[in-house]
Design a protein around this motif. Sequence first.
Motif, short mmCIF file in Angstrom:
data_model
loop_
_atom_site.label_atom_id
_atom_site.label_comp_id
_atom_site.label_asym_id
_atom_site.label_seq_id
_atom_site.Cartn_x
_atom_site.Cartn_y
_atom_site.Cartn_z
N LEU A 259 0.83 -1.21 0.00
CA LEU A 259 0.00 0.00 0.00
C LEU A 259 0.87 1.26 0.00
O LEU A 259 0.55 2.25 -0.67
CB LEU A 259 -0.93 -0.01 1.22
N GLN A 260 1.98 1.23 0.73
CA GLN A 260 2.90 2.36 0.71
C GLN A 260 3.53 2.51 -0.68
O GLN A 260 3.72 3.62 -1.17
CB GLN A 260 3.98 2.17 1.76
N LEU A 261 3.85 1.39 -1.31
CA LEU A 261 4.40 1.44 -2.66
C LEU A 261 3.39 2.02 -3.64
O LEU A 261 3.75 2.82 -4.52
CB LEU A 261 4.83 0.04 -3.10
N LEU A 265 4.08 5.25 -6.05
CA LEU A 265 4.01 5.24 -7.50
C LEU A 265 2.90 6.15 -8.02
O LEU A 265 3.06 6.81 -9.06
CB LEU A 265 3.78 3.81 -8.00
N ARG A 266 1.78 6.20 -7.31
CA ARG A 266 0.66 7.02 -7.76
C ARG A 266 1.03 8.51 -7.76
O ARG A 266 0.69 9.25 -8.68
CB ARG A 266 -0.55 6.78 -6.87
N GLU A 297 2.92 -2.23 -13.47
CA GLU A 297 1.74 -1.97 -12.64
C GLU A 297 2.13 -1.13 -11.44
O GLU A 297 3.31 -1.01 -11.10
CB GLU A 297 1.13 -3.29 -12.16
N TYR A 298 1.13 -0.57 -10.78
CA TYR A 298 1.34 0.17 -9.53
C TYR A 298 0.38 -0.28 -8.44
O TYR A 298 0.62 -0.02 -7.25
CB TYR A 298 1.15 1.68 -9.76
N GLN A 299 -0.68 -0.97 -8.77
CA GLN A 299 -1.72 -1.30 -7.80
C GLN A 299 -1.25 -2.38 -6.83
O GLN A 299 -0.69 -3.41 -7.24
CB GLN A 299 -2.99 -1.74 -8.51
N HIS A 321 12.14 -11.74 10.85
CA HIS A 321 11.94 -10.70 11.86
C HIS A 321 11.73 -9.32 11.24
O HIS A 321 11.32 -8.40 11.94
CB HIS A 321 13.13 -10.65 12.82
N ALA A 322 12.03 -9.16 9.97
CA ALA A 322 11.81 -7.88 9.29
C ALA A 322 11.66 -8.15 7.79
O ALA A 322 12.20 -9.12 7.26
CB ALA A 322 12.94 -6.90 9.54
N ILE A 323 10.90 -7.29 7.12
CA ILE A 323 10.67 -7.41 5.68
C ILE A 323 11.02 -6.08 5.03
O ILE A 323 10.57 -5.03 5.48
CB ILE A 323 9.21 -7.78 5.36
N MET A 324 11.81 -6.15 3.97
CA MET A 324 12.15 -4.94 3.21
C MET A 324 11.62 -5.08 1.79
O MET A 324 11.81 -6.11 1.15
CB MET A 324 13.66 -4.72 3.17
N LEU A 325 10.94 -4.05 1.32
CA LEU A 325 10.44 -4.00 -0.05
C LEU A 325 11.23 -2.94 -0.80
O LEU A 325 11.30 -1.79 -0.36
CB LEU A 325 8.95 -3.68 -0.07
#
Length: 468
Positions: A259-261, A265-266, A297-299, A321-325
């Motif tokens: 959702l932050q991504l 992008l939007r 895509e951006y959605q 323990h942590a996730i990075m996008l």
Amino acid sequence: MSDLWLYLHFPSLQLDCLHSKPGQPVVVLNKADNRIIQLNQTAYQCGIRSGMGLGTAASLCHGLQVAEYQQQLESDKLKDIASWLYGCTSDIALWPPDGLLLRVHPMLSLYGGLQPYWLAVKQRLQPLAFNHTYACGQTPLAARLLAREGLKLIDEEPQKLHEAIRHCPLSATDLSTKQQHQLTRVGVRRVGELLAISTTELSQRFSHDLAIYTGRLSGHFSHPQIFYYPPPHFRQTLTLLYGVENSQRLLSPIQALLLQLEHFLRLRDKLTTRLLLRFVHQDNSTAELCIESAQAEYQASFWQSLIVLKLEKLTLCEAVHAIMLKVTELQDKPGQCQDLFAGQQGRQTPLQLLAQLQAKLGKEALKGLNLDDDFRPEQSTGYTEPDFTGTSCINRTLPSMRPLLLCDPPTALNEKVRLLHGPERIETGWWDSKPVHRDYFIGRCTKGRWLWVYRTPQAQWFIQGVFS
């Protein structure tokens, strides 16, 4: 126009970044003195207070979740908030680990006043759901002082701002405990009493650092700021409250990152074809998962559908323990050129379907067909990357009367066939050491199948293909 600053203070930034279940008591522990420095509302209702020792807090609340304080995590998240706010205000200075300073006066003419400007900033902060206090001031230190005191003051009247500063205690300033003790011994307990002393006298009686602080607080000394400029790429990290060993349970925190991504992008009117998920384990080792799409895509919903298919095949060797996008490859959003009268042709485009199949089966499992300019049937087609863009159109005349299904390799003809068309001679390939010399016929066997057969110079018969 006099200078005006806005300071945003995030007192529980690490706590707000943690991904935890609703209603779960969570605290952040300062390991240096083993005391609580951040806690959520559930922990507060259990009787836990800031500054309390861990042993006392654990005795008050069974099932208390404890996270160790990480200053670097807060500093990194502060940059993410600054990048988010950059869409509505220009000059942002980082005050790690828990503060942002916004230069307001250049933006007032754009927004038409302080209140419309603050409304834009407030609306921008709302989706982040971070606990924060705020205040305006004529100097950076004045705005910081009032915000840390929790006044939530949005005003540009100098007299009102100055009066608010005068009533603040010394404990709300950035002065050290030693400096506060020295001032208290001479009867100075509030900021107004401190500002009444000249900087020259402060420098002589106390220290040069105290005089500089007071001068910057009052505006007599300049206080230059280094403004932040956001990076052009997306990178967000979400810390989990506890280790997750089941890959399916990672979907909820990943959705928050997506959702932050989507917002990122939007706002930039961009698309992407590639995401990189990095799973961080307790020993700081990492595992990576790359998600690619044939269509940019951006959605968040689209990317989540691909990640669900990827996670079905993912086995975690350690707890996450942590996730990075991370997204580094951005594309401009093309203009839409759909036929006005065509209507909606379906919920998925061909490229979206291709992306889902690749995520489910693997990129190597899907191939496209390519036609080569060769008369030999086994050399006339080949595999290529799937292409739905229409750029690989066939620009040559195809031979007529060819079957859809070819036998690879050709099988020996062991049944009676009635020849109905032919012969068609194909003699080629002498230049690449794969020569053929064949006479092709179309025939029908006793079972009713239409076959494409050929005869070699040695009078051997083979089935090359079957007509549908």
